[in-house]
Scaffold this active site. Sequence first.
Site, PDB file in Angstrom:
ATOM      1  N   GLU A   9     -17.058  -1.094  -3.031  1.00 18.60           N
ATOM      2  CA  GLU A   9     -17.745  -1.950  -1.717  1.00 18.60           C
ATOM      3  C   GLU A   9     -19.139  -1.817  -1.647  1.00 18.60           C
ATOM      4  O   GLU A   9     -19.498  -2.849  -1.256  1.00 18.60           O
ATOM      5  CB  GLU A   9     -16.398  -1.238  -0.611  1.00 18.60           C
ATOM      6  CG  GLU A   9     -15.371  -1.165  -0.174  1.00 18.60           C
ATOM      7  CD  GLU A   9     -14.504  -0.068   0.500  1.00 18.60           C
ATOM      8  OE1 GLU A   9     -14.344  -0.844   1.396  1.00 18.60           O
ATOM      9  OE2 GLU A   9     -15.253   0.737   1.122  1.00 18.60           O
ATOM     10  N   TYR A  50     -12.611   2.865  -4.682  1.00 14.09           N
ATOM     11  CA  TYR A  50     -13.431   1.787  -3.541  1.00 14.09           C
ATOM     12  C   TYR A  50     -14.519   1.803  -3.374  1.00 14.09           C
ATOM     13  O   TYR A  50     -15.416   1.016  -2.726  1.00 14.09           O
ATOM     14  CB  TYR A  50     -12.164   2.964  -1.996  1.00 14.09           C
ATOM     15  CG  TYR A  50     -10.874   2.527  -2.027  1.00 14.09           C
ATOM     16  CD1 TYR A  50     -10.697   1.822  -0.738  1.00 14.09           C
ATOM     17  CD2 TYR A  50     -10.021   3.490  -2.407  1.00 14.09           C
ATOM     18  CE1 TYR A  50      -9.326   1.381  -0.740  1.00 14.09           C
ATOM     19  CE2 TYR A  50      -9.188   3.137  -2.320  1.00 14.09           C
ATOM     20  CZ  TYR A  50      -8.766   2.461  -1.412  1.00 14.09           C
ATOM     21  OH  TYR A  50      -7.440   1.947  -0.159  1.00 14.09           O
ATOM     22  N   HIS A  61      -0.938 -23.959  11.305  1.00 10.53           N
ATOM     23  CA  HIS A  61      -1.948 -24.112  10.880  1.00 10.53           C
ATOM     24  C   HIS A  61      -3.135 -24.948  11.555  1.00 10.53           C
ATOM     25  O   HIS A  61      -2.847 -24.935  12.609  1.00 10.53           O
ATOM     26  CB  HIS A  61      -0.974 -25.164  10.490  1.00 10.53           C
ATOM     27  CG  HIS A  61      -0.942 -26.634   9.130  1.00 10.53           C
ATOM     28  ND1 HIS A  61      -1.647 -26.050   8.388  1.00 10.53           N
ATOM     29  CD2 HIS A  61      -2.095 -27.908  10.028  1.00 10.53           C
ATOM     30  CE1 HIS A  61      -2.182 -27.804   7.264  1.00 10.53           C
ATOM     31  NE2 HIS A  61      -1.969 -28.214   8.869  1.00 10.53           N
ATOM     32  N   CYS A 117     -16.773   4.529   6.851  1.00  8.81           N
ATOM     33  CA  CYS A 117     -15.835   3.687   7.178  1.00  8.81           C
ATOM     34  C   CYS A 117     -17.116   2.633   8.210  1.00  8.81           C
ATOM     35  O   CYS A 117     -17.434   1.237   8.428  1.00  8.81           O
ATOM     36  CB  CYS A 117     -14.817   3.494   7.568  1.00  8.81           C
ATOM     37  SG  CYS A 117     -14.148   4.738   7.165  1.00  8.81           S
ATOM     38  N   CYS A 131     -16.310   9.111   8.831  1.00 14.03           N
ATOM     39  CA  CYS A 131     -15.995   7.666   8.778  1.00 14.03           C
ATOM     40  C   CYS A 131     -16.847   7.171   9.997  1.00 14.03           C
ATOM     41  O   CYS A 131     -16.979   6.586   9.640  1.00 14.03           O
ATOM     42  CB  CYS A 131     -14.803   7.896   9.662  1.00 14.03           C
ATOM     43  SG  CYS A 131     -14.078   5.940  10.207  1.00 14.03           S
ATOM     44  N   LYS A 138     -20.782   1.571   6.299  1.00  8.99           N
ATOM     45  CA  LYS A 138     -20.216   0.865   5.496  1.00  8.99           C
ATOM     46  C   LYS A 138     -19.717  -0.784   6.325  1.00  8.99           C
ATOM     47  O   LYS A 138     -20.388  -1.504   4.899  1.00  8.99           O
ATOM     48  CB  LYS A 138     -18.807   1.556   4.323  1.00  8.99           C
ATOM     49  CG  LYS A 138     -18.651   0.307   3.596  1.00  8.99           C
ATOM     50  CD  LYS A 138     -17.127   0.198   3.351  1.00  8.99           C
ATOM     51  CE  LYS A 138     -16.502   0.677   4.501  1.00  8.99           C
ATOM     52  NZ  LYS A 138     -15.450   0.647   3.796  1.00  8.99           N
ATOM     53  N   GLU A 154      -0.972 -18.431   7.335  1.00  6.10           N
ATOM     54  CA  GLU A 154       0.601 -19.450   6.797  1.00  6.10           C
ATOM     55  C   GLU A 154       0.860 -19.425   5.233  1.00  6.10           C
ATOM     56  O   GLU A 154       2.228 -19.414   5.839  1.00  6.10           O
ATOM     57  CB  GLU A 154       0.194 -21.133   6.918  1.00  6.10           C
ATOM     58  CG  GLU A 154      -0.697 -21.812   6.779  1.00  6.10           C
ATOM     59  CD  GLU A 154      -0.539 -23.020   7.096  1.00  6.10           C
ATOM     60  OE1 GLU A 154       0.200 -24.210   7.423  1.00  6.10           O
ATOM     61  OE2 GLU A 154      -1.665 -23.675   6.847  1.00  6.10           O
TER      62      GLU A 154
END
Length: 452
Positions: free
Chosen positions: A183, A179, A438, A48, A43, A51, A443
Amino acid sequence: MVDDSYDLVVVGGGSGGVRAGRLAASLGARVALVEEHRVGGTCVVRGCVPKKLVVLASRFANDFEDAKGFGWNVSTATFHWGRLVDAVDGELGRLEGLYRRGLENAGVAILDDRGVLEGPGVVRLQRSGALLRCKHVLLATGSTPASLDIPGGEFCVTSDHVFSLARQPKRMVVLGGGYIAVEIASALNSLGTEITILHRAPALLRGFDEMLQEGLTSGLSEAGIRMHPGAVATSIERTSDGLVVHDSTGGSHRVDCVLNATGRRPQTRDLGLDSAGVEVEVGGAIKVDDRHQTTAAGVFAVGDVTNQLNLTPVAIRQGQEVAQALFGNDRRVPIRFDVAPTAVFSTPELGTVGVTESVARQRYANVKVFETQFRPMRATLAKSKECVAMKVLVCGDTDKVVGVHLLGREAAEMIQLIAIALQLGATKHDLDQTLAVHPTAAEELVTLRTAS
Ligand code: NDP
């Protein structure tokens, strides 16, 4: 001189191992952590973190373009691969230092060596030859890229090295449609590498909701990535000016780099598992029960090496559970894999939690699908083709939200928050009662009213 008597020896200093070792030591256990490469594991060092930094770098490309629509004069922006690689490397060094200090401050002995099981309660350090005796062993050795068994497969790079290449590839073939493939393909494409993806399945990201698969494919295609579904590499040839990838559909691709992203395998080779009676599944993953106990007494395993849901937060949580169960109060709340959120940091970004529409239709007699697709506000002035897509799946009989799938800017951030609602058992009525913020894209998640 290595102290040879511990309560816990952790083999592997990645996400799961570090969390277990640090927590166990802070609970008073005598802990050694054995790591042969860099503390932080896949990781932090190869996955992770680098990346995401490269993904962040890649997204400036669109930002510079979009800024023009908002009145900015942007002079020609240029990108320097070497400066990014150095900056990323510097950050990884800083993080590794933090991990090491965290362990040391908790009282963990970090042993820079390779740990091999020598029998029950004994770990041998391969380089120094020292034997560590312990009450418990935790195997947290992670996974490693699968090798590509075709002629010329050895010319490929993997995710382990792609972010430290001396030169940015000009043209790259990416093998695989998971994945890692999407990526890296997406990030390098935005940074200027010409990308071709060969993926054997009809769609990218097998197992993801169709809306995400289709939206991602069209987003990547819009960004200039060429995709070849149903194609696998059959051989890779080295020529005087680069590499040629031959594929199963008769195509050939002349490039200067090939990324093998055809999956990862649990890292169990030469770990001495037999000597301690630790059994593995077909495919090499260590067999564990729901308390991370292997088939050998006193030996536990967590994270990718057990090949359950191969995500950092899962490994961390499992490492924590082992330490807590052995040395603290065993107040384990099992991980809810059914509502485990995940994100894919491609551009467009994806976030997903719960079941896909096709699984929902198999599982529930009555499924309500709330879906929307729109241009975010930013795209209006930027005049970009950026889009957002959202799907909320509801069990019609109970009104429970059983899946949420998001595509677009900040999908990862949004899915983290909506996952809390699913973890709490939210119904569609709960979403409807939630006031909107908003103007945001998020939303829409609480204002969807019409089901298909
Ligand atoms: P994935 O399982 O996601 O993807 C592997 C890909 O390679 C699939 O498209 C698969 O095709 C293909 N493939 C497998 N074998 C072959 C073959 N022999 N020839 C051609 N294609 C092949 O693995 P990754 O390595 O991308 O990622 C590993 C894990 O790491 C993920 O499952 C994920 O859990 C984790 N990860 C998470 C990330 C995140 O959270 N953002 C980022 C990166 C990784 P097919 O679908 O047909 O099997």
